[in-house]
Design a protein around this motif. Structure first.
Motif, mmCIF file in Angstrom:
data_model
loop_
_atom_site.group_PDB
_atom_site.id
_atom_site.type_symbol
_atom_site.label_atom_id
_atom_site.label_comp_id
_atom_site.label_asym_id
_atom_site.label_seq_id
_atom_site.Cartn_x
_atom_site.Cartn_y
_atom_site.Cartn_z
ATOM 1 N N UNK A 100 0.841 -1.215 0.000
ATOM 2 C CA UNK A 100 0.000 0.000 0.000
ATOM 3 C C UNK A 100 0.876 1.265 0.000
ATOM 4 N N UNK A 101 1.887 1.259 -0.861
ATOM 5 C CA UNK A 101 2.866 2.350 -0.865
ATOM 6 C C UNK A 101 2.249 3.656 -1.351
ATOM 7 N N UNK A 102 1.404 3.608 -2.362
ATOM 8 C CA UNK A 102 0.875 4.862 -2.923
ATOM 9 C C UNK A 102 0.048 5.621 -1.890
ATOM 10 N N UNK B 229 6.617 15.953 -5.327
ATOM 11 C CA UNK B 229 7.260 14.642 -5.532
ATOM 12 C C UNK B 229 6.236 13.520 -5.382
ATOM 13 N N UNK B 230 5.359 13.631 -4.366
ATOM 14 C CA UNK B 230 4.325 12.617 -4.158
ATOM 15 C C UNK B 230 3.365 12.588 -5.347
ATOM 16 N N UNK B 231 2.979 13.776 -5.822
ATOM 17 C CA UNK B 231 2.080 13.853 -6.972
ATOM 18 C C UNK B 231 2.741 13.281 -8.228
ATOM 19 N N UNK B 232 4.035 13.574 -8.404
ATOM 20 C CA UNK B 232 4.752 13.060 -9.571
ATOM 21 C C UNK B 232 4.806 11.529 -9.534
ATOM 22 N N UNK C 95 1.417 10.395 -10.670
ATOM 23 C CA UNK C 95 1.271 10.692 -12.097
ATOM 24 C C UNK C 95 2.013 9.666 -12.951
ATOM 25 N N UNK C 96 3.193 9.244 -12.488
ATOM 26 C CA UNK C 96 3.957 8.240 -13.225
ATOM 27 C C UNK C 96 3.193 6.918 -13.267
ATOM 28 N N UNK C 97 2.516 6.572 -12.159
ATOM 29 C CA UNK C 97 1.738 5.328 -12.105
ATOM 30 C C UNK C 97 0.552 5.405 -13.056
ATOM 31 N N UNK C 98 -0.180 6.523 -13.027
ATOM 32 C CA UNK C 98 -1.344 6.674 -13.904
ATOM 33 C C UNK C 98 -0.903 6.668 -15.366
ATOM 34 N N UNK C 99 0.259 7.245 -15.639
ATOM 35 C CA UNK C 99 0.763 7.307 -17.004
ATOM 36 C C UNK C 99 1.028 5.947 -17.619
ATOM 37 N N UNK C 100 1.167 4.907 -16.788
ATOM 38 C CA UNK C 100 1.381 3.553 -17.316
ATOM 39 C C UNK C 100 0.095 2.952 -17.877
ATOM 40 N N UNK D 191 -3.126 18.877 -14.800
ATOM 41 C CA UNK D 191 -2.509 18.106 -15.886
ATOM 42 C C UNK D 191 -2.776 16.617 -15.718
ATOM 43 N N UNK D 192 -2.782 16.133 -14.472
ATOM 44 C CA UNK D 192 -3.018 14.710 -14.245
ATOM 45 C C UNK D 192 -4.451 14.336 -14.651
#
Length: 826
Positions: A522-524, A541-544, A547-552, A590-591
């Motif tokens: 449950x890291x996110x 940093x937390x938002x980024x 965002x990287x996870x959603x971008x996948x 943007x997200x």
């Protein structure tokens, strides 16, 4: 080709005045027809390819240095060097060069006449050699003027250098230096400064070997202390003899090696501290000095590397528990300097160097050192570790995987590195940043090897996530047990930002390893606690990371996010940010915009169903209203699967009709006489595959009602967006009350509403049987205009982009002839 006497390395001097290794091969000399002369040829020992083909020019100055080096310039600012494995091979090639140039092989340099004009060359060759004034105190000014006047001419420089060599003139100058110092003769000391500086600019190896000999080098430094431009002389000799101390950490038994270390340190000191900064014109004149230092360092590293007793003693004392802290500090500093020295080596030499250190056990030694309490020792060990990781990360990975089979997780080398990163006491976390960069290199799949039998990526990442990831994430998990970070000071926030940066890198490059870890631990959810930090950089940093996870666009991640309602802290941070137009605001929008543009259906539905009430008043951007439209389109498809399949049929009929059928229908259309057509008769009969009119009538009518509602809503949104941008915060969506009425009243009037089998429907754009004309719609009304009671199906779900294009076409096309219209009307 196996003769080691002719084995050489080819070097070229780069723009930074550093020697680049061009490869190892075997040198030979012979006549080359293409170059029309005797040439030096070097063929690579690996594949026999040609590394060097250089014609021996009669006017090129070749220099022999240190018995195993031949250096020359092929063109302006292009220097070459051959480094021989054995002195005998160097002597053989030197004789060939001297034979071509007509020189005595006993000389160390040949004349350079390239820059001389023919007339000047003739005059200088016909004149006798340069005659130096007697080395006397009252003639020093004359000597200084002679040296200065000779520097511009290559031939005069050559003659001056030969005169200084042959007459032992330099040692006589140093005798005068002592006399001038004893008499405090400042004028003579200033002249000697100019003379010695000029001798450096002669760029002559033979002169350097005299000047840098043990009995002369301190006199050279003494002469250079008396710069006429300075009010007081510098005290370089005092620093070298009293302040700078040579620490022999491990006794060096080889006197030649010890002398070489002293010489290199002092020559480096002369270059960096004593000599004035060379001008643009003088820089190339010191290339031989650079080469002298470079090859000295290569020689020192090689001699130490070959001394197995020395290295064995070094590592034995490093790992011995009985070694006291001060002693260990000296040993680590020596090893650090030794590794720094190796950075001047060329790739092949550096490979051999680090291979030797690896065989000696440098990684286990570092593991012992990093477990100690002395901060300075650990810092030096970190620097050594960075040299190893940058050189060969695979070697480090292999070691840590092997030791994991024998040791506990707590004392693994890579976990010690992570702990030092976490416990960095520097307020700016300088050491932690360096260590994070090393960890990133170690976990980067781009530099991992793959062989037929094993894949380093799979093995190492499995090891890392099993034995090390819990150590890396421990500070994050400890600080995010509540709704807000338990510690929110600057240093802790910086550390958590570094950890998040590495985790974000893992999300991008590690696929299923990091996915399993994030979902299982449950890291996110823990990371998003940091959205409440008072430090904006940490919240971003937390938002980024999210965002990287959603971008996948991975549905495993999406289901995890929806199941745990992980958009809630993001929406809360967005609302708390208020109307401030800052990076946090833009990053969150943007997200959501990414979710809308990429049409991530599951997340779109989740956001609208759970957070629409909180976001519906945001009207300075159309992102959230666009998400709502996406959501409604999805709901329509879900509510009317029959209509969805109908749309698919219409699409297929409209775009995928058989080409021959289309041609036949068009032929029939134009060949049929208008008078032959009865009222209401279709030119082309309906397809047998289509459903009956009664079956289609009801879903199409409902579909048209909902579609026009959406069109009205979209037009209002676009008008508001174009007019107001971010300037109308109170804008809300409104719906036309008359829209539904118009749609229902019009739909009942149709007899055959745009059936694909009715090519005569003027409201069906692109219908195969129509002559390309369509009925024009009235922009002021939301109702669909009809001709003769026929409803035109103009758009379909998901055809937003096509609608605009078709409307433009509609406005431009002319109506069909009146007679055709009347015939088609029913």
């Amino acid at each position: 080709m196996t003769d080691t006497r002719r084995r050489v390395k080819v070097y070229t001097l780069n723009e930074d005045r550093q020697w680049d290794d061009r490869g190892t091969g075997h040198v030979s000399s012979g006549y080359v027809e293409r170059l029309k002369g005797m040439s030096l040829l070097v063929r690579a020992e690996s594949d026999g390819s040609l590394l060097l083909e250089s014609k021996i020019s009669p006017n090129t100055a070749y220099q022999k240095q240190q018995d195993t080096l031949i250096v020359w310039s092929e063109a302006e600012n292009y220097d070459l060097a051959l480094s021989f494995q054995e002195k005998a091979g160097c002597d053989e090639i030197w004789e060939k060069i001297c034979q071509v140039q007509g020189k005595d092989p006993s000389v160390d340099i040949t004349q350079d006449l390239v820059d001389e004009s023919e007339e000047e060359r003739f005059d200088d060759m016909s004149s006798p050699g340069l005659e130096l004034p007697p080395c006397e105190l009252n003639r020093l000014e004359e000597v200084a003027e002679l040296v200065a006047s000779s520097l511009p001419s290559p031939l005069r420089r050559e003659k001056l250098a030969l005169a200084l060599e042959n007459e032992g003139y330099i040692k006589k100058l140093f005798e005068l230096f002592h006399v001038c110092e004893d008499l405090e003769n400042l004028e003579g000391l200033h002249h000697l400064y100019e003379i010695i500086k000029g001798i450096f600019l002669l760029n002559r190896t033979a002169l350097f070997e005299v000047m840098f000999s043990e009995d002369c080098i301190m006199d050279v430094i003494g002469c250079l202390e008396h710069d006429p431009s300075l009010p007081q002389p510098r005290k370089h000799r005092e620093f070298l003899t009293k302040t700078a101390k040579f620490k022999e950490v491990i006794p060096i038994s080889d006197p030649e090696l010890k002398q070489k270390i002293h010489q290199t340190y002092r020559v480096q000191y002369i270059q960096d501290m004593v000599l004035p900064t060379p001008s643009v014109f003088e820089e190339n004149m010191l290339s031989t000095l650079h080469s002298f230092i470079f090859f000295n360092k290569v020689e020192i590293v090689g001699m130490l590397q070959d001394d197995e007793k020395f290295l064995t003693d070094l590592f034995a004392q490093l790992t011995d528990e009985a070694t006291d802290d001060d002693r260990r500090h000296e040993l680590v500093n020596f090893l650090k300097e030794f590794c720094a020295f190796s950075q001047t080596l060329q790739p092949q030499n550096r490979d051999a160097f680090f291979k030797t250190l690896s065989n000696m056990g440098i990684l286990p030694a570092l593991e012992v050192i990093l477990g100690m309490d002395d901060v300075h020792v650990r810092s030096a060990a970190t620097d050594i570790f960075s040299y190893l990781v940058e050189y060969n990360p695979s070697m480090v990975r292999e070691f840590v995987m092997q030791e994991a089979q024998q040791n506990d997780d707590d004392i693994l080398l890579i976990n010690l590195i992570i702990e030092h990163m976490i416990c960095d006491t520097d307020p700016e976390l300088g050491g932690a940043v360096q260590l994070m960069g090393l960890l990133r290199t170690l976990v980067d799949p781009e530099n991992m090897l793959a062989t037929a039998n094993k894949t380093e990526k799979t093995e190492f990442l499995s090891f890392f996530y099993k034995h090390c990831m819990h150590v890396l994430t421990a500070p994050l998990l400890a600080n995010t047990t509540e709704e807000k970070p338990s510690k929110d000071d600057f240093q802790t926030s910086q550390l958590l930002a570094l950890i998040l940066e590495l985790l974000t890198f893992c999300v991008e490059h590690h696929t299923y390893h990091i996915k399993n870890y994030i979902i299982n631990k449950d890291i996110l959810r823990r990371v998003l606690v940091l959205m409440a930090s008072k430090h904006a950089f940490l919240a971003l940093c937390a938002l980024r990371f999210m965002r990287k996870i959603i971008g996948l666009k991975d549905e495993f991640y999406n289901r995890y996010i929806m199941r745990n309602f992980l958009f809630e802290p993001v929406v809360k941070a967005f609302l708390n940010n208020g109307s401030r137009y800052n990076l946090m605001n833009s990053a969150i929008i943007e997200m959501f915009e990414y979710i809308r543009v990429e049409d991530v259906k599951s997340l779109t539905a989740h956001v609208i169903e759970n957070y629409w009430k909180a976001l519906e008043d945001v009207d300075y951007v159309q992102t959230f209203k666009g998400l709502k439209l996406r959501y409604e389109q999805q709901r329509e498809r879900q509510d009317n699967p029959k209509l969805d399949s109908m749309r698919s049929i219409l699409r297929n009929h409209r775009y995928r009709r058989d080409a021959r059928t289309l041609e036949d229908e068009e032929e029939m259309w134009f060949n049929t006489d208008e008078d032959d057509l009865e009222d209401g008769e279709a030119v082309v009969p309906p397809s047998d595959k289509m459903k009956s009119d009664e079956d289609l009538m009801d879903p199409i009518s409902k579909f048209m009602e909902r579609k026009k509602l959406k069109e009205t809503e979209e037009k209002e949104v676009l008008q508001k967006a174009n007019l107001t941008g971010r300037q109308s915060p109170n804008f809300k969506l409104s719906f036309s009350s008359g829209t539904k009425t118009n749609l229902t009243s019009q739909s009942s009037a149709s007899n055959r509403p745009g059936s694909p089998g009715s090519p005569g429907s003027p409201g069906s754009p692109g219908s195969p049987g129509s002559p390309g004309s369509v009925a024009k719609s009235t922009p002021q009304s939301a109702a669909i205009t009809t001709k003769g009671g026929l409803v035109g199906l103009v758009d379909y779900p998901d055809d937003d982009e096509e609608e605009d294009e078709e409307d433009d076409v509609d406005n431009k096309e002319e109506s069909p002839p009146l007679s055709k219209k009347s015939r088609l009307a029913s």
